[in-house]
Design a protein around this motif. Sequence first.
Motif, PDB file in Angstrom:
ATOM      1  N   LEU A  21     -34.406  16.073  16.524  1.00 25.44           N
ATOM      2  CA  LEU A  21     -33.804  14.798  16.909  1.00 25.44           C
ATOM      3  C   LEU A  21     -32.315  14.971  17.224  1.00 25.44           C
ATOM      4  O   LEU A  21     -31.792  14.377  18.177  1.00 25.44           O
ATOM      5  N   LYS A  22     -31.652  15.776  16.424  1.00 27.88           N
ATOM      6  CA  LYS A  22     -30.235  16.043  16.648  1.00 27.88           C
ATOM      7  C   LYS A  22     -30.040  16.778  17.972  1.00 27.88           C
ATOM      8  O   LYS A  22     -29.121  16.471  18.747  1.00 27.88           O
ATOM      9  N   GLU A  23     -30.917  17.735  18.229  1.00 27.32           N
ATOM     10  CA  GLU A  23     -30.845  18.504  19.478  1.00 27.32           C
ATOM     11  C   GLU A  23     -31.057  17.586  20.683  1.00 27.32           C
ATOM     12  O   GLU A  23     -30.306  17.643  21.656  1.00 27.32           O
ATOM     13  N   SER A  24     -32.073  16.735  20.607  1.00 26.28           N
ATOM     14  CA  SER A  24     -32.363  15.835  21.729  1.00 26.28           C
ATOM     15  C   SER A  24     -31.248  14.821  21.921  1.00 26.28           C
ATOM     16  O   SER A  24     -31.001  14.368  23.041  1.00 26.28           O
ATOM     17  N   GLY A  25     -30.562  14.470  20.832  1.00 25.91           N
ATOM     18  CA  GLY A  25     -29.449  13.535  20.937  1.00 25.91           C
ATOM     19  C   GLY A  25     -28.226  14.153  21.597  1.00 25.91           C
ATOM     20  O   GLY A  25     -27.463  13.469  22.283  1.00 25.91           O
ATOM     21  N   HIS A  26     -28.048  15.473  21.394  1.00 21.62           N
ATOM     22  CA  HIS A  26     -26.886  16.163  21.961  1.00 21.62           C
ATOM     23  C   HIS A  26     -27.096  16.569  23.414  1.00 21.62           C
ATOM     24  O   HIS A  26     -26.121  16.761  24.152  1.00 21.62           O
ATOM     25  N   LYS A  32     -22.173  15.172  30.430  1.00 17.67           N
ATOM     26  CA  LYS A  32     -20.972  14.350  30.526  1.00 17.67           C
ATOM     27  C   LYS A  32     -19.910  14.998  31.406  1.00 17.67           C
ATOM     28  O   LYS A  32     -19.309  14.338  32.266  1.00 17.67           O
ATOM     29  N   GLY A  33     -19.681  16.287  31.205  1.00 20.76           N
ATOM     30  CA  GLY A  33     -18.678  16.998  31.995  1.00 20.76           C
ATOM     31  C   GLY A  33     -19.029  17.025  33.474  1.00 20.76           C
ATOM     32  O   GLY A  33     -18.163  16.857  34.336  1.00 20.76           O
ATOM     33  N   LEU A  34     -20.329  17.225  33.770  1.00 12.69           N
ATOM     34  CA  LEU A  34     -20.773  17.245  35.166  1.00 12.69           C
ATOM     35  C   LEU A  34     -20.605  15.880  35.813  1.00 12.69           C
ATOM     36  O   LEU A  34     -20.187  15.781  36.970  1.00 12.69           O
ATOM     37  N   ARG A  35     -20.923  14.825  35.054  1.00 12.94           N
ATOM     38  CA  ARG A  35     -20.775  13.464  35.601  1.00 12.94           C
ATOM     39  C   ARG A  35     -19.293  13.149  35.871  1.00 12.94           C
ATOM     40  O   ARG A  35     -18.967  12.498  36.862  1.00 12.94           O
ATOM     41  N   GLN A  36     -18.422  13.608  34.993  1.00 12.44           N
ATOM     42  CA  GLN A  36     -16.992  13.387  35.180  1.00 12.44           C
ATOM     43  C   GLN A  36     -16.490  14.135  36.418  1.00 12.44           C
ATOM     44  O   GLN A  36     -15.665  13.604  37.182  1.00 12.44           O
ATOM     45  N   VAL A 152     -38.615  19.011  23.556  1.00  9.84           N
ATOM     46  CA  VAL A 152     -38.259  18.619  22.190  1.00  9.84           C
ATOM     47  C   VAL A 152     -39.128  17.460  21.713  1.00  9.84           C
ATOM     48  O   VAL A 152     -39.565  17.430  20.558  1.00  9.84           O
ATOM     49  N   LYS A 153     -39.395  16.511  22.599  1.00  8.21           N
ATOM     50  CA  LYS A 153     -40.255  15.384  22.226  1.00  8.21           C
ATOM     51  C   LYS A 153     -41.643  15.854  21.824  1.00  8.21           C
ATOM     52  O   LYS A 153     -42.243  15.347  20.859  1.00  8.21           O
ATOM     53  N   LYS A 154     -42.179  16.824  22.555  1.00 17.97           N
ATOM     54  CA  LYS A 154     -43.495  17.376  22.218  1.00 17.97           C
ATOM     55  C   LYS A 154     -43.456  18.080  20.859  1.00 17.97           C
ATOM     56  O   LYS A 154     -44.399  17.983  20.074  1.00 17.97           O
ATOM     57  N   GLN A 155     -42.341  18.787  20.606  1.00 24.42           N
ATOM     58  CA  GLN A 155     -42.192  19.466  19.316  1.00 24.42           C
ATOM     59  C   GLN A 155     -42.135  18.446  18.179  1.00 24.42           C
ATOM     60  O   GLN A 155     -42.732  18.652  17.117  1.00 24.42           O
ATOM     61  N   ILE A 156     -41.418  17.354  18.420  1.00 26.70           N
ATOM     62  CA  ILE A 156     -41.320  16.298  17.406  1.00 26.70           C
ATOM     63  C   ILE A 156     -42.687  15.668  17.155  1.00 26.70           C
ATOM     64  O   ILE A 156     -43.082  15.450  16.006  1.00 26.70           O
TER      65      ILE A 156
END
Length: 237
Positions: A21-26, A32-36, A152-156
Amino acid sequence: MNLSRKLDEMQAIDDEISVFLKESGHLPEQLKGLRQAVAQDEESLQKVQDELKSCKETQKKMELSVKSNNELIEKYKKQLNSVTNNKEYKALNSEISLLTGKNSEIEEKDLKFMEQEKVLQEKKEEVQAQCEKTQQALQDGESEINSKIGTVKKQIEAKRAERNAIAKDLPLSIVKQYVLLIKKKNRKAVAFAQKDACSECGFRLRPQLLLELKSATEPKVCENCGRFLIGSQANSE
């Protein structure tokens, strides 16, 4: 049935889920840098386009001014043929000279604006190419991140199925309490007796409770944080 051991196994799985969950959240933060970068390049492109537009509009106004002056010059030249005195002749010639001089000044300025337009056009192409590059990088990044999020969702989901399979062997009341603790206690429903204290909140445990934990198969509860409390040896039983 050793309920403490079952809870221990469930908590171990939920610990793994917490990592996922932490990984998917990060993962989205990585974009963010690419969007900026895309936003900055688009802003730069818009600025150059605005400057180029202003430059062209100024040139257009100059062209109109020259055209208007030339029309007046032609008008005054025709009037020269019908003048009857030197005063009118000199006045018309003066106007023609004045307008011709203005046109020379305008054309000189126009040359500078033409050079500026060329520079801005080259800059626009350069910034546009960079903008397309960063947009492609963002698109590729989004595709990669979305793929990772899907993994990650599949792993969860797999880990939750594994945990739920264990939960089926537990009394419903314990499962409900476990789920509640997971939600309210930072995904930590189970604590261990470590150095005579609760491993999660650090509350000093009563000697009698410590004795009971050594042979308990039924889960005990921390009198301070309310988590299920099991002996530290549960993982190795």
